[in-house]
Design a protein around this motif. Structure first.
Motif, PDB file in Angstrom:
ATOM      1  N   UNK A 156       1.006  -1.263  -0.113  1.00 54.82           N
ATOM      2  CA  UNK A 156       0.012  -0.022   0.022  1.00 54.82           C
ATOM      3  C   UNK A 156       0.903   1.341  -0.155  1.00 54.82           C
ATOM      4  N   UNK A 157       0.438   2.349  -0.534  1.00 55.97           N
ATOM      5  CA  UNK A 157       1.270   3.564  -0.512  1.00 55.97           C
ATOM      6  C   UNK A 157       0.099   4.712   0.105  1.00 55.97           C
ATOM      7  N   UNK A 158       0.889   5.652   0.720  1.00 57.67           N
ATOM      8  CA  UNK A 158       0.154   6.644   1.421  1.00 57.67           C
ATOM      9  C   UNK A 158       0.657   7.916   1.117  1.00 57.67           C
ATOM     10  N   UNK A 159      -0.471   8.816   0.752  1.00 50.89           N
ATOM     11  CA  UNK A 159       0.147  10.116   0.580  1.00 50.89           C
ATOM     12  C   UNK A 159      -0.878  11.232   1.169  1.00 50.89           C
ATOM     13  N   UNK A 160      -0.566  12.350   1.170  1.00 53.44           N
ATOM     14  CA  UNK A 160      -1.240  13.535   1.557  1.00 53.44           C
ATOM     15  C   UNK A 160      -1.973  14.490   0.624  1.00 53.44           C
ATOM     16  N   UNK A 161      -3.090  14.589   0.498  1.00 48.85           N
ATOM     17  CA  UNK A 161      -3.648  15.220  -0.667  1.00 48.85           C
ATOM     18  C   UNK A 161      -4.078  16.714  -0.046  1.00 48.85           C
ATOM     19  N   UNK A 162      -3.379  17.776  -0.668  1.00 51.16           N
ATOM     20  CA  UNK A 162      -3.894  19.043   0.046  1.00 51.16           C
ATOM     21  C   UNK A 162      -4.427  20.279  -1.144  1.00 51.16           C
ATOM     22  N   UNK A 163      -5.399  20.777  -1.011  1.00 50.45           N
ATOM     23  CA  UNK A 163      -6.231  21.467  -1.919  1.00 50.45           C
ATOM     24  C   UNK A 163      -6.831  22.634  -1.393  1.00 50.45           C
ATOM     25  N   UNK A 164      -7.183  23.755  -2.435  1.00 51.05           N
ATOM     26  CA  UNK A 164      -7.843  24.866  -2.031  1.00 51.05           C
ATOM     27  C   UNK A 164      -9.226  24.798  -2.282  1.00 51.05           C
ATOM     28  N   UNK A 165      -9.572  23.561  -1.948  1.00 51.49           N
ATOM     29  CA  UNK A 165     -11.262  23.265  -2.111  1.00 51.49           C
ATOM     30  C   UNK A 165     -12.020  24.381  -1.302  1.00 51.49           C
ATOM     31  N   UNK A 166     -11.774  24.266  -0.088  1.00 54.21           N
ATOM     32  CA  UNK A 166     -12.646  25.425   0.709  1.00 54.21           C
ATOM     33  C   UNK A 166     -13.025  26.471   0.221  1.00 54.21           C
ATOM     34  N   UNK A 167     -11.734  27.186  -0.321  1.00 54.99           N
ATOM     35  CA  UNK A 167     -11.824  28.509  -0.882  1.00 54.99           C
ATOM     36  C   UNK A 167     -12.665  28.296  -1.861  1.00 54.99           C
ATOM     37  N   UNK A 168     -12.489  27.452  -3.076  1.00 55.81           N
ATOM     38  CA  UNK A 168     -13.276  27.210  -4.454  1.00 55.81           C
ATOM     39  C   UNK A 168     -14.729  27.132  -3.847  1.00 55.81           C
ATOM     40  N   UNK A 169     -14.958  26.556  -2.819  1.00 52.55           N
ATOM     41  CA  UNK A 169     -16.488  26.278  -2.266  1.00 52.55           C
ATOM     42  C   UNK A 169     -16.880  27.479  -1.752  1.00 52.55           C
ATOM     43  N   UNK A 170     -16.259  28.254  -1.115  1.00 58.75           N
ATOM     44  CA  UNK A 170     -16.702  29.347  -0.748  1.00 58.75           C
ATOM     45  C   UNK A 170     -17.207  30.553  -1.824  1.00 58.75           C
ATOM     46  N   UNK A 171     -16.123  30.452  -2.707  1.00 54.04           N
ATOM     47  CA  UNK A 171     -16.315  31.412  -4.042  1.00 54.04           C
ATOM     48  C   UNK A 171     -17.437  30.723  -4.912  1.00 54.04           C
ATOM     49  N   UNK A 172     -17.942  29.561  -4.543  1.00 52.56           N
ATOM     50  CA  UNK A 172     -19.064  28.949  -5.304  1.00 52.56           C
ATOM     51  C   UNK A 172     -18.525  28.543  -6.824  1.00 52.56           C
ATOM     52  N   UNK A 173     -17.372  28.198  -6.817  1.00 49.21           N
ATOM     53  CA  UNK A 173     -16.546  27.736  -8.054  1.00 49.21           C
ATOM     54  C   UNK A 173     -15.876  26.392  -7.889  1.00 49.21           C
ATOM     55  N   UNK A 174     -16.339  25.529  -7.075  1.00 49.97           N
ATOM     56  CA  UNK A 174     -15.890  23.964  -7.243  1.00 49.97           C
ATOM     57  C   UNK A 174     -16.667  23.383  -8.037  1.00 49.97           C
ATOM     58  N   UNK A 175     -15.993  22.667  -9.040  1.00 53.72           N
ATOM     59  CA  UNK A 175     -16.613  21.603  -9.779  1.00 53.72           C
ATOM     60  C   UNK A 175     -15.605  20.367 -10.277  1.00 53.72           C
ATOM     61  N   UNK A 176     -16.316  19.212 -10.371  1.00 56.59           N
ATOM     62  CA  UNK A 176     -15.276  18.111 -10.811  1.00 56.59           C
ATOM     63  C   UNK A 176     -16.066  17.511 -12.013  1.00 56.59           C
ATOM     64  N   UNK A 177     -15.228  17.005 -13.072  1.00 57.19           N
ATOM     65  CA  UNK A 177     -15.594  16.324 -14.128  1.00 57.19           C
ATOM     66  C   UNK A 177     -15.068  15.030 -14.455  1.00 57.19           C
ATOM     67  N   UNK A 178     -15.875  13.808 -14.421  1.00 55.59           N
ATOM     68  CA  UNK A 178     -15.252  12.439 -14.633  1.00 55.59           C
ATOM     69  C   UNK A 178     -15.357  12.158 -16.010  1.00 55.59           C
ATOM     70  N   UNK A 179     -15.941  12.963 -17.023  1.00 57.94           N
ATOM     71  CA  UNK A 179     -16.059  12.589 -18.228  1.00 57.94           C
ATOM     72  C   UNK A 179     -14.937  12.799 -19.219  1.00 57.94           C
ATOM     73  N   UNK A 180     -13.868  12.113 -18.903  1.00 53.47           N
ATOM     74  CA  UNK A 180     -12.605  12.169 -19.694  1.00 53.47           C
ATOM     75  C   UNK A 180     -12.883  11.670 -21.083  1.00 53.47           C
ATOM     76  N   UNK A 181     -12.496  12.524 -21.999  1.00 50.59           N
ATOM     77  CA  UNK A 181     -12.838  12.154 -23.633  1.00 50.59           C
ATOM     78  C   UNK A 181     -11.156  12.338 -24.093  1.00 50.59           C
ATOM     79  N   UNK A 182     -10.195  12.003 -23.502  1.00 49.91           N
ATOM     80  CA  UNK A 182      -8.788  12.171 -24.012  1.00 49.91           C
ATOM     81  C   UNK A 182      -8.605  11.071 -25.059  1.00 49.91           C
TER      82      UNK A 182
END
Ligand SMILES: [Fe+2]
Length: 404
Positions: free
Chosen positions: A191-217
């Motif tokens: 198993x591998x362990x890592x720490x994810x850090x994001x500015x997610x709360x800021x983007x949520x506060x700005x009402x600008x958070x979005x995620x897309x799983x529809x990869x078309x590459x």
């Protein structure tokens, strides 16, 4: 550390009659989503820079305090939080369905006790610690928050960012800037362990958070979980990994976000070697030997919101006190020591994590006979970009204004 809940000072000779009458209006006004002011704002907003002791976290009371967000100092010990990663890993091995299938990740999220249970460690930063068993894949996706992973395991695991495969090792910092397609996985035997850090709360506060799983590459229709590797591990390091030189024959744009850092994989071994090469320098009295991770094209912090750094505290080194308008999140990559935050001492060791809120004094101490290395992420970049970054230092009781 004292959490102060300052009340508005009562003015001598004033009766409560006016306040009672105003509150009576509030009873009616609430149905129209209106609040008639019956309380001063100012008790929660005294100037942070005027008080030279700085050992108080200011908290409001009453209606002003409702839903107040105030980051508090906190320490998460590896010996406490790692057990949950091991338990997740065990469930993932034994269960009929991988937790990734219903939770997107196998991770724990850290909660700052001052933020009312929200999934964040400061007002701008989210921290998740993920574990990937052999064979696990986090499907390719893209989002507006900037994100990074700091690798705790010695080896194993990978991230592919805009077609560049990054093989992970301990101390590596791998970026997924906003608007870049990325996927993760573990093809190793442990198993591998890592720490994810994001500015997610800021983007949520700005009402600008979005995620897309529809990869078309390029890989769409073949294996939608993983994007095709276009560049082998080390690609961005070959392009940008030597300071002061930038290639002229490639676009520096990655993905669809503005001003992404095109250097997306900072290797822990390089960080350690660079710190070690500078160990005989005087360093910064408030930080020791400190390196900032930067966008190699602009020289600016790697994200427009978050500022990342690594610092070496030499054996026995004690920094002077410092306080900033930003809040800072630390990961102990190496060594043992302590950080005094708002008058409270937090003893840390390898893989521990702690938060220093804005406005309060703090200093670091390497209490061991070996080196200590801390990685830090703060919202100094954001505050600088909006004209609000300030810092002060304190030495022998004398407070000085610092320039970043
Ligand atoms: Fe992501």
């Amino acid at each position: 550390m004292v959490a102060a809940t300052a009340q508005a000072p009562a003015r001598p000779g004033l009766s409560n009659k006016a306040r009672e009458l105003m509150e009576a209006i509030n009873t009616d006004a609430a149905k129209h989503h209106v609040w008639v002011r019956t309380q001063a704002n100012s008790p929660a907003q005294r100037p942070w820079f005027a008080d030279t002791t700085g050992d108080v976290v200011q908290l409001a009371t009453g209606r002003v305090a409702a839903n107040q967000m105030k980051t508090l100092p906190h320490h998460w010990r590896w010996k406490d939080y790692s057990q949950y990663l091991n338990r997740i890993s065990e469930v993932a091995r034994k269960a009929d369905v991988s937790p990734i299938e219903f939770a997107d990740r196998q991770s724990i999220l850290l909660l700052n006790p001052g933020l009312n249970g929200r999934l964040q460690v400061t007002s701008t930063i989210r921290c998740a610690i993920s574990i990937y068993n052999p064979g696990d894949v986090a499907p390719v996706h893209i989002h507006s928050p900037n994100a990074s992973r700091t690798i705790l395991s010695d080896k194993g695991g990978y991230t592919i960012v805009e077609g560049e495969r990054c093989e992970a090792a301990r101390g590596d910092l791998i970026l997924t800037p906003n608007g870049t397609w990325h996927d993760h996985g573990n093809e190793d035997s442990e198993p591998v362990i890592w720490i994810d850090m994001l500015d997610w709360p800021l983007m949520e506060f700005l009402d600008c958070a979005w995620v897309d799983h529809g990869y078309e590459g390029e890989n769409a229709g073949k294996n939608a979980k993983v994007q095709e590797t276009v560049h082998q591990s080390g690609y961005s390091g070959r392009l940008y990994g030597r300071g002061g030189m930038v290639p002229t024959f490639v676009s520096h744009q990655r993905g669809i976000g503005q001003k992404p850092s095109p250097l997306i994989h900072y290797r822990g071994a390089d960080v350690r070697e660079t710190l070690d090469g500078l160990r005989k320098e005087a360093g910064d009295p408030y930080e020791g030997i400190r390196l900032r991770f930067v966008n190699p094209v602009t020289g600016e912090p790697i994200f427009t919101t978050l500022d990342y750094s690594a610092q070496l505290l030499r054996p026995g080194e004690e920094t002077a006190f410092k306080r900033e308008t930003c809040s800072t999140f630390y990961v102990v990559i190496e060594g043992q020591g302590a950080t005094e935050i708002a008058g409270k001492r937090f003893e840390w060791s390898e893989n521990d994590i702690f938060v220093v809120p804005n406005f309060v004094w703090r200093r670091h101490l390497n209490t061991a006979k070996k080196d200590a290395v801390l990685y830090a992420v703060s919202d100094a970049a954001l505050l600088n970009n909006i004209g609000h970054y300030r810092a002060q230092g304190r030495t022998n009781g004398t407070v000085t204004e610092l320039v970043s």
